[in-house]
Design a protein around this motif. Structure first.
Motif, PDB file in Angstrom:
ATOM      1  N   LEU A 166       0.836  -1.201   0.000  1.00 23.96           N
ATOM      2  CA  LEU A 166       0.000   0.000   0.000  1.00 23.96           C
ATOM      3  C   LEU A 166       0.876   1.258   0.000  1.00 23.96           C
ATOM      4  O   LEU A 166       2.007   1.228   0.489  1.00 23.96           O
ATOM      5  CB  LEU A 166      -0.899   0.004   1.241  1.00 23.96           C
ATOM      6  CG  LEU A 166      -1.882  -1.173   1.323  1.00 23.96           C
ATOM      7  CD1 LEU A 166      -2.572  -1.203   2.682  1.00 23.96           C
ATOM      8  CD2 LEU A 166      -2.909  -1.100   0.203  1.00 23.96           C
ATOM      9  N   SER A 167       0.341   2.330  -0.533  1.00 29.66           N
ATOM     10  CA  SER A 167       1.089   3.584  -0.543  1.00 29.66           C
ATOM     11  C   SER A 167       1.192   4.123   0.886  1.00 29.66           C
ATOM     12  O   SER A 167       0.371   3.774   1.749  1.00 29.66           O
ATOM     13  CB  SER A 167       0.370   4.605  -1.428  1.00 29.66           C
ATOM     14  OG  SER A 167      -0.863   4.959  -0.823  1.00 29.66           O
ATOM     15  N   GLN A 168       2.165   4.983   1.114  1.00 23.78           N
ATOM     16  CA  GLN A 168       2.343   5.564   2.452  1.00 23.78           C
ATOM     17  C   GLN A 168       1.077   6.315   2.868  1.00 23.78           C
ATOM     18  O   GLN A 168       0.637   6.240   4.010  1.00 23.78           O
ATOM     19  CB  GLN A 168       3.561   6.499   2.455  1.00 23.78           C
ATOM     20  CG  GLN A 168       4.017   6.905   3.851  1.00 23.78           C
ATOM     21  CD  GLN A 168       4.284   5.697   4.757  1.00 23.78           C
ATOM     22  OE1 GLN A 168       4.965   4.751   4.360  1.00 23.78           O
ATOM     23  NE2 GLN A 168       3.717   5.695   5.964  1.00 23.78           N
ATOM     24  N   GLU A 169       0.470   6.980   1.889  1.00 17.69           N
ATOM     25  CA  GLU A 169      -0.728   7.757   2.167  1.00 17.69           C
ATOM     26  C   GLU A 169      -1.847   6.861   2.718  1.00 17.69           C
ATOM     27  O   GLU A 169      -2.497   7.170   3.720  1.00 17.69           O
ATOM     28  CB  GLU A 169      -1.183   8.417   0.858  1.00 17.69           C
ATOM     29  CG  GLU A 169      -2.259   9.451   1.026  1.00 17.69           C
ATOM     30  CD  GLU A 169      -2.904   9.811  -0.324  1.00 17.69           C
ATOM     31  OE1 GLU A 169      -2.290   9.539  -1.380  1.00 17.69           O
ATOM     32  OE2 GLU A 169      -4.010  10.339  -0.294  1.00 17.69           O
ATOM     33  N   THR A 170      -2.042   5.728   2.064  1.00 15.68           N
ATOM     34  CA  THR A 170      -3.094   4.803   2.498  1.00 15.68           C
ATOM     35  C   THR A 170      -2.749   4.212   3.868  1.00 15.68           C
ATOM     36  O   THR A 170      -3.612   4.073   4.749  1.00 15.68           O
ATOM     37  CB  THR A 170      -3.281   3.697   1.449  1.00 15.68           C
ATOM     38  OG1 THR A 170      -3.613   4.313   0.210  1.00 15.68           O
ATOM     39  CG2 THR A 170      -4.378   2.727   1.827  1.00 15.68           C
ATOM     40  N   LYS A 171      -1.487   3.876   4.035  1.00 13.87           N
ATOM     41  CA  LYS A 171      -1.066   3.334   5.337  1.00 13.87           C
ATOM     42  C   LYS A 171      -1.366   4.328   6.451  1.00 13.87           C
ATOM     43  O   LYS A 171      -1.849   3.954   7.522  1.00 13.87           O
ATOM     44  CB  LYS A 171       0.430   3.005   5.317  1.00 13.87           C
ATOM     45  CG  LYS A 171       0.761   1.705   4.623  1.00 13.87           C
ATOM     46  CD  LYS A 171       2.225   1.390   4.851  1.00 13.87           C
ATOM     47  CE  LYS A 171       2.780   0.628   3.666  1.00 13.87           C
ATOM     48  NZ  LYS A 171       4.218   0.514   3.664  1.00 13.87           N
ATOM     49  N   ASP A 172      -1.049   5.587   6.181  1.00 12.39           N
ATOM     50  CA  ASP A 172      -1.298   6.625   7.195  1.00 12.39           C
ATOM     51  C   ASP A 172      -2.788   6.746   7.502  1.00 12.39           C
ATOM     52  O   ASP A 172      -3.187   6.881   8.652  1.00 12.39           O
ATOM     53  CB  ASP A 172      -0.750   7.978   6.725  1.00 12.39           C
ATOM     54  CG  ASP A 172       0.775   7.981   6.689  1.00 12.39           C
ATOM     55  OD1 ASP A 172       1.385   7.083   7.330  1.00 12.39           O
ATOM     56  OD2 ASP A 172       1.358   8.857   6.015  1.00 12.39           O
ATOM     57  N   LYS A 173      -3.582   6.689   6.445  1.00 15.36           N
ATOM     58  CA  LYS A 173      -5.036   6.778   6.638  1.00 15.36           C
ATOM     59  C   LYS A 173      -5.525   5.631   7.519  1.00 15.36           C
ATOM     60  O   LYS A 173      -6.357   5.818   8.413  1.00 15.36           O
ATOM     61  CB  LYS A 173      -5.757   6.706   5.287  1.00 15.36           C
ATOM     62  CG  LYS A 173      -5.837   8.020   4.565  1.00 15.36           C
ATOM     63  CD  LYS A 173      -6.741   7.870   3.341  1.00 15.36           C
ATOM     64  CE  LYS A 173      -6.622   9.100   2.449  1.00 15.36           C
ATOM     65  NZ  LYS A 173      -7.087   8.825   1.085  1.00 15.36           N
ATOM     66  N   LEU A 174      -5.010   4.442   7.242  1.00 13.39           N
ATOM     67  CA  LEU A 174      -5.420   3.268   8.026  1.00 13.39           C
ATOM     68  C   LEU A 174      -5.037   3.465   9.492  1.00 13.39           C
ATOM     69  O   LEU A 174      -5.822   3.208  10.416  1.00 13.39           O
ATOM     70  CB  LEU A 174      -4.749   1.991   7.476  1.00 13.39           C
ATOM     71  CG  LEU A 174      -5.227   1.508   6.100  1.00 13.39           C
ATOM     72  CD1 LEU A 174      -4.262   0.474   5.524  1.00 13.39           C
ATOM     73  CD2 LEU A 174      -6.635   0.882   6.205  1.00 13.39           C
TER      74      LEU A 174
END
Lengths: 452, 225
Positions: free
Chosen positions: A328-336
């Motif tokens: 997953l992209s860093q952005e998605t990881k952060d959102k999670l």
């Protein structure tokens, strides 16, 4: 070929009902339809007489109504005569249950009825079959009602060369909560064949998935079938037996030795967008998932679980099936990470698989599913449920189904199938999320969605 | 594709149950496939004259209705560079059963493929593509499709092969002309549909492919009863 009278008869004659032997197959068929189905049933026996309160008609011609379907359970040598009487009496179709034809060395008898049927355009199923189980219409299986396991009514039609395999699959479908629209046993398939039923089922509004158990096709029959199946807007699944080559035939070329019967079968069906189920487990998994989701995916799986081991098993299964589990992209990881409870955030892993640990609650799983639902990085979510962790409630299935609907992205669940968790399983399945009994099964379901 | 000459070759060959290699090559070249320059000779003078036209090096092969598997009886000699070896091969072949001539083929080079067909009872003509030599014999690196083939089928067939990178150029080896492989397969699948009443199986093995074209070096057409 009009198969409606065969599969949705309004009137039916059961030929060969015995006045004395209540366990005769024809009696079982007569009884179950007489009491449980809307079809109007008449019993026929050349000797006439009565069975309890019912009149036994001695001739098909004497029946008070025009007959849609004749169920023929007479001895093989009498069948040609019965078929000829049916045709003369204007009966529209037949199911020949009796055995003792080609499979018993009496090809002549089979040829006789095929010739008559062809000349009169008289569709018949069998011989040597169980016939038709068509919910709300008819059930010609000569199996006592109390012995049969009937799956829920649903949208999978299964056509089988073997009656035994068909009844067994009905049990498996039932266990897995997969609903059926039709179960059809075609036996020797002397007249009505897979391709005729395929055409019927493509047009049948109650059927969404068309599955076949096939032992083999006759000359060129396979070619016609795959070409027809390729044009089907509904998914077609085949489970094949007889994959091992019978004996070692002398082959005169490399090609002949490598393009054996099964190799050719496998190649031809895959080429025509037919899904091959390698075994019963795949069959039921494919049928379940394709009856729920019609969209096809590229195969970018997002895995959500509460256990690292489950995640790793799912990743391995995906690798075996050549399905991607993308980073997953860093952005998605952060959102999670931002979406979950504080106590989970510090111990969970937000790579794909997303492992929320045994401390997670429903809200955490749902929040992560929403984020995966919204991102293009993932096109299908596999949710591995550990129903025994304390933070999970009975609502998890219905809540995830709302995510699935909102983002129009398939979710597939794994839930251990034991009685204790039935209500959780129902929470998924009754709300439109397929739930597999194994991690591999959930991955196989994702694989089925990759069909184009 | 099935014209009078092809039909008459096939009808004539029924007596042996298979099509002799020069006849098979004739059918293929009539259908627009590329074959090496070839000639058939029975006598030494004939052989030398024919080879002058083709040019050394050549391959010599036995032609005999009694010999299907030529290599098994040492009925193939490759890399013949002069008259002396050519005549030696002829002398040897003349002693083999059913000798009907010596096929002299121009040598071809490139990536070795096998293209084949099997007339399947259930599905009709099936087309096979694989890597020749050990590729087919040991690794069984082949893909199969039902004929007739279109461009998509052919593309997926090639990509299904494990050794596919050998076609596109691997570690400095030259890529083969992919379009030539594609058109050979498509044309072959059409021919197989046209002769499906005649054949049981076909091996074009090897088909030599290089940066320019695909050349059918050996062809065996087995007929049905």
């Amino acid at each position: 070929m009009n198969l409606k009278p065969l599969l949705e008869p309004k009137t039916m004659a059961v030929i060969g009902v015995s006045a004395t032997n209540e366990r005769h197959p024809a009696n079982v068929i007569f009884d179950k339809n007489n009491h449980r189905y809307p079809v109007e049933v008449f019993a026929v026996n050349p000797k006439g007489g009565r069975l309890h309160d019912e009149k036994l008609y001695s001739r098909i011609n004497d029946l008070p109504k025009k007959i849609d379907l004749a169920v023929i359970a007479a001895r093989a040598e009498f069948v040609p005569d019965v078929v000829s009487q049916c045709i003369k009496a204007g009966v529209k179709s037949a199911a020949v249950i009796s055995g003792g034809f080609t499979e018993g060395g009496r090809k002549d008898l089979q040829d006789k009825i095929v010739d008559m049927a062809r000349e009169a355009s008289f569709p018949f199923i069998g011989p040597n079959c169980l016939g038709i189980y068509s919910p709300f219409h008819v059930d010609t299986f000569f199996l006592p009602i109390e012995r049969m396991v009937k799956p829920n009514i649903g949208s999978v039609a299964l056509v089988s060369q073997s009656g035994g395999i068909l009844v067994d699959q009905m049990i498996k479908f039932s266990q897995q909560g997969v609903g059926m629209s039709k179960a059809i046993s075609i036996g020797n398939k002397a007249f009505v064949r897979e391709i005729d039923l395929l055409r019927y089922l493509v047009a049948d509004s109650t059927t969404k998935v068309i599955a076949f158990y096939v032992e083999g096709f006759d000359e060129d029959e396979g070619r016609d079938f795959v070409l027809a199946a390729e044009r089907s807007p509904k998914p077609v699944i085949i489970m094949k037996s007889g994959k091992s080559e019978a004996g070692h035939r002398a082959v005169s070329s490399h090609t002949a030795s490598m393009a054996g019967d099964y190799a050719s079968f496998k190649a031809a069906i895959a080429q025509h967008n037919i899904l091959e189920a390698a075994n019963e487990h795949e069959l039921v998994s494919f049928c379940e998932v394709l009856s729920v989701y019609q969209q096809s995916i590229d195969g970018k799986i997002g895995i959500i679980t509460a256990s690292g081991g489950h995640g790793a098993m799912a990743v391995d299964a995906c690798a075996t099936e050549k399905i991607s589990v993308p980073e997953l992209s860093q952005e998605t990881k952060d959102k999670l990470k931002n979406a979950v409870s504080d106590n989970v955030r510090t111990i969970a892993s937000f790579n794909n698989p997303v492992d929320l640990t045994g401390s997670a609650i429903d809200d955490d799983f749902v929040a992560c599913a929403k984020i995966m639902g919204a991102t293009d990085e993932i096109d299908c979510i596999v949710f591995l449920l550990l129903p025994y962790i304390p933070g999970v409630t009975l609502d998890i299935g219905v809540r995830l189904s709302q995510v699935c609907k909102k983002y129009k992205k398939p979710i597939i669940a794994y839930v251990p199938h034991v009685e204790k968790y039935n209500m959780m399983i129902d929470g998924f399945e009754l709300n439109g999320i397929p739930a597999s009994s194994s991690i591999e099964g959930a991955v196989l379901m994702a694989k089925a969605l990759m069909r184009k | 594709m099935l014209n009078k000459e092809i039909k008459s070759i096939l009808d004539k060959s029924k007596q042996w149950g298979w099509v002799l290699e020069p006849d098979a090559k004739r059918i293929l070249s009539l259908c627009g496939f590329q074959t090496p320059k070839y000639a058939v000779a029975k006598e030494p003078e004939e052989a030398i004259a024919a080879t002058r036209k083709i040019g050394y090096p050549v391959v010599a092969k036995i032609v005999s209705p009694e010999i299907i598997h030529k290599s098994d009886v040492k009925g193939v000699v490759v890399g013949i560079k002069d008259d002396e070896r050519l005549l030696k091969a002829l002398e040897k072949f003349r002693k083999l059963p059913g000798f009907a001539g010596m096929l002299i083929d121009e040598m071809a080079a490139g990536v070795e493929l096998i293209i084949g067909a099997k007339n399947d009872l259930q599905f009709g003509p099936m087309i096979l593509l694989g890597f020749g030599g050990v590729g087919v014999e040991i690794y069984k690196d082949v893909s199969l499709r039902m004929a007739p083939l279109n461009k998509d089928h052919v593309e997926s067939m090639m990509k299904e092969l494990k050794a596919y990178p050998l076609l596109t150029g691997y570690r400095g080896s030259k890529p083969v002309n992919i379009a030539a492989v594609q058109s050979t397969l498509i044309r072959f699948s059409k021919l197989m549909m046209d002769i499906q009443d005649y054949f049981e199986s076909v091996d074009l093995n090897p088909v030599m492919c290089d940066g320019k074209s695909c050349t059918i070096v050996d062809a065996r057409i087995m007929l049905n009863d």
